[in-house]
Motif scaffolding. Structure first.
Motif, short mmCIF file in Angstrom:
data_model
loop_
_atom_site.label_atom_id
_atom_site.label_comp_id
_atom_site.label_asym_id
_atom_site.label_seq_id
_atom_site.Cartn_x
_atom_site.Cartn_y
_atom_site.Cartn_z
N TYR A 286 0.87 -1.19 0.00
CA TYR A 286 0.00 0.00 0.00
C TYR A 286 0.90 1.23 0.00
O TYR A 286 2.09 1.13 0.28
CB TYR A 286 -0.91 0.02 1.25
CG TYR A 286 -1.88 -1.13 1.28
CD1 TYR A 286 -2.95 -1.18 0.39
CD2 TYR A 286 -1.71 -2.18 2.18
CE1 TYR A 286 -3.84 -2.25 0.40
CE2 TYR A 286 -2.59 -3.25 2.19
CZ TYR A 286 -3.65 -3.28 1.30
OH TYR A 286 -4.52 -4.34 1.31
N ASN B 241 -14.26 -7.36 -0.66
CA ASN B 241 -13.27 -6.34 -1.03
C ASN B 241 -13.04 -6.30 -2.54
O ASN B 241 -13.35 -7.25 -3.27
CB ASN B 241 -11.96 -6.51 -0.27
CG ASN B 241 -11.10 -7.60 -0.83
OD1 ASN B 241 -11.60 -8.65 -1.21
ND2 ASN B 241 -9.82 -7.35 -0.92
N HIS B 242 -12.56 -5.15 -3.00
CA HIS B 242 -12.33 -4.92 -4.43
C HIS B 242 -11.10 -4.06 -4.62
O HIS B 242 -10.83 -3.17 -3.82
CB HIS B 242 -13.51 -4.15 -5.05
CG HIS B 242 -14.80 -4.88 -4.99
ND1 HIS B 242 -15.12 -5.91 -5.83
CD2 HIS B 242 -15.85 -4.74 -4.17
CE1 HIS B 242 -16.32 -6.37 -5.53
NE2 HIS B 242 -16.79 -5.68 -4.52
N ILE B 243 -10.40 -4.31 -5.73
CA ILE B 243 -9.29 -3.43 -6.13
C ILE B 243 -9.70 -2.76 -7.44
O ILE B 243 -10.14 -3.43 -8.38
CB ILE B 243 -8.00 -4.25 -6.30
CG1 ILE B 243 -7.55 -4.75 -4.93
CG2 ILE B 243 -6.90 -3.40 -6.96
CD1 ILE B 243 -6.36 -5.68 -4.94
N SER C 3 -11.14 2.28 2.64
CA SER C 3 -10.46 2.38 1.35
C SER C 3 -9.01 2.75 1.58
O SER C 3 -8.70 3.59 2.42
CB SER C 3 -11.12 3.47 0.49
OG SER C 3 -12.38 3.03 0.06
N ILE D 30 -3.41 1.78 -2.94
CA ILE D 30 -2.31 0.86 -3.26
C ILE D 30 -1.19 1.72 -3.87
O ILE D 30 -0.02 1.57 -3.54
CB ILE D 30 -2.80 -0.24 -4.22
CG1 ILE D 30 -3.75 -1.17 -3.44
CG2 ILE D 30 -1.62 -1.02 -4.83
CD1 ILE D 30 -4.41 -2.24 -4.27
N THR E 167 -4.60 3.57 -7.79
CA THR E 167 -5.22 2.26 -7.54
C THR E 167 -5.67 2.20 -6.08
O THR E 167 -4.93 2.60 -5.18
CB THR E 167 -4.20 1.12 -7.79
OG1 THR E 167 -3.49 1.39 -8.99
CG2 THR E 167 -4.88 -0.23 -7.88
N THR E 168 -6.89 1.69 -5.88
CA THR E 168 -7.47 1.70 -4.53
C THR E 168 -8.06 0.34 -4.18
O THR E 168 -8.70 -0.29 -5.02
CB THR E 168 -8.60 2.77 -4.48
OG1 THR E 168 -8.05 4.02 -4.86
CG2 THR E 168 -9.21 2.88 -3.10
N GLU E 169 -7.83 -0.08 -2.96
CA GLU E 169 -8.51 -1.28 -2.46
C GLU E 169 -9.59 -0.84 -1.49
O GLU E 169 -9.34 -0.02 -0.60
CB GLU E 169 -7.54 -2.23 -1.75
CG GLU E 169 -8.25 -3.44 -1.18
CD GLU E 169 -7.32 -4.61 -0.87
OE1 GLU E 169 -6.10 -4.46 -0.98
OE2 GLU E 169 -7.87 -5.68 -0.50
#
Ligand code: FES
Ligand code: FE2
Length: 365
Positions: free
Chosen positions: A37, A152-154, A239, A242, A246-248
């Motif tokens: 991250y 969860n999602h990226i 949230s 990364i 880009t976000t997880e």
């Protein structure tokens, strides 16, 4: 040939704040784990007293990654390569084949705290210390809510662009096909906290029910959303960048206990599935949209500029770029990608074929 200026995807980098780096159950006592991250390789570890830590990944001796084979000895992190040990502050505390430690060998340790089912690390590009703490959500621990159901999602989008979705009331009808859109009654910010109160009519077989969706964002990484009106539900959303583009996003869903585990779990599943469905409908919009510095808003749009003003406090370093339109990269493999056709979001969820359970939250993210 004309010289092409190196361009960034967005006119901002990564914001300051507390960000989830793991879910609590995913880091056992004595375990080390690799993570990535803040555009940085990280090591997560939980000491034998149960306290979670976040540090830079690479050992200052010869660069081994603590998260790949490292282990824990009491409250020290042990490198897998030559067995050097480091304490919670990142100081070298032991070298097994030397009588002396190395005072120059220091591992960067990130302030870390565990709350509400997540391990949060504090990110600041110049390593300044936190000026607020993540608050405990009492409903999670007092037994009134059951859960969590986790997803969860990226996504290839900056964390700010994703968060802006919350104030965009009009998109619910067009992206998510909801019969009604939330009415934002209040949007306020004080320091790192932004609160939003909104009402929404939920169509149900028994007629229209007036519901509420109220959210609190503590900085860019921590958000608590409460839905009420039909069945009280609670979403703890986290949230994490990364990198700057880009976000997880992690969601933990809770439902007010109805005294029946099967029903709780059925409602929780339905709630999670609906928010997840809406998130997937948003994803291609976010990934392919340009960031517009001066969007052509009308009065009936949500409080976008208030949101952006609040969010701006979390950026430390300016990105110098005079463009007003920031398009995504060209992704040939995504050329034909379009948002999934939104299905109706009115009611869903049954407990084994019993009366449908209506929870009907629009996506809060
Ligand atoms: S690289 Fe870590 S102890 Fe040598
Ligand atoms: Fe959405």
């Amino acid at each position: 040939m004309s010289e092409r200026k190196a361009q960034t995807r967005y006119p901002f980098t990564m914001p300051v704040g507390w960000f989830a780096v793991a879910e609590s159950p995913d880091l056992a006592v004595g375990q080390t784990k690799a993570a990535y991250y803040f555009d940085t390789h990280l090591a997560l570890w939980r000491d034998e007293e149960g306290v979670a830590h976040t540090s830079d990944a690479f050992c200052p001796h010869l660069g081994a990654h603590f998260g790949h084979g490292g282990h824990v000895d009491g409250c020290q992190l042990v490198c897998p390569f030559h067995g050097w040990k480091f304490d919670a502050e990142g100081n070298n505390s032991d070298i097994p084949y030397s009588e002396r430690t190395n005072g120059r060998a220091k591992v960067k340790a990130y302030p870390t705290q565990e709350r509400n089912g997540f391990i949060y690390a504090w990110y600041h590009p110049h390593d300044e210390l936190p000026d607020w703490e993540v608050e405990e959500v009492a409903d999670i621990t007092n037994g009134e809510f059951s859960g969590p159901k986790h997803t969860n999602h990226i996504v290839q989008v900056a964390i700010q662009e994703m968060a802006e979705n919350a104030v965009d009331s009009a998109h619910f009808r067009y992206v998510h096909n909801t019969a009604e859109v939330p009415v934002i009654e209040k949007y306020e910010s004080v320091g790192h906290r932004a609160t939003m109160e909104s009402s929404q009519k939920f169509p149900t077989p028994r007629g229209v029910v007036n519901g509420r969706i109220d959210s609190i964002a503590d900085g860019p990484g921590v958000s608590i959303v409460r839905f009420s009106g039909i069945i009280d539900t609670l979403l703890v959303s986290a949230s994490t960048p990364i990198d700057a583009n880009t976000t997880e996003t992690r969601f933990n869903f809770y439902v007010r206990s109805m005294g029946d585990d099967k029903l709780n779990s059925s409602v929780g599943d339905a709630f999670a599935a609906e928010v997840d469905k809406q998130f997937k409908e948003d994803m291609p919009i976010w990934e392919h949209k340009a960031h517009l510095v001066r969007p052509a808003l009308i009065d009936n749009d949500g409080p976008f500029m208030k949101f952006r003003k609040w969010y701006a406090q979390f950026y430390v370093d300016e990105v110098s770029d005079d463009r007003t339109v920031f398009p995504p990269p060209f992704w040939p493999e995504k050329l034909d990608e379009t948002p999934a056709k939104a299905t109706a979001s009115a009611k869903y969820g049954t407990a084994d074929g019993e009366t449908p359970v209506e929870v009907a939250p629009p996506a809060p993210i």
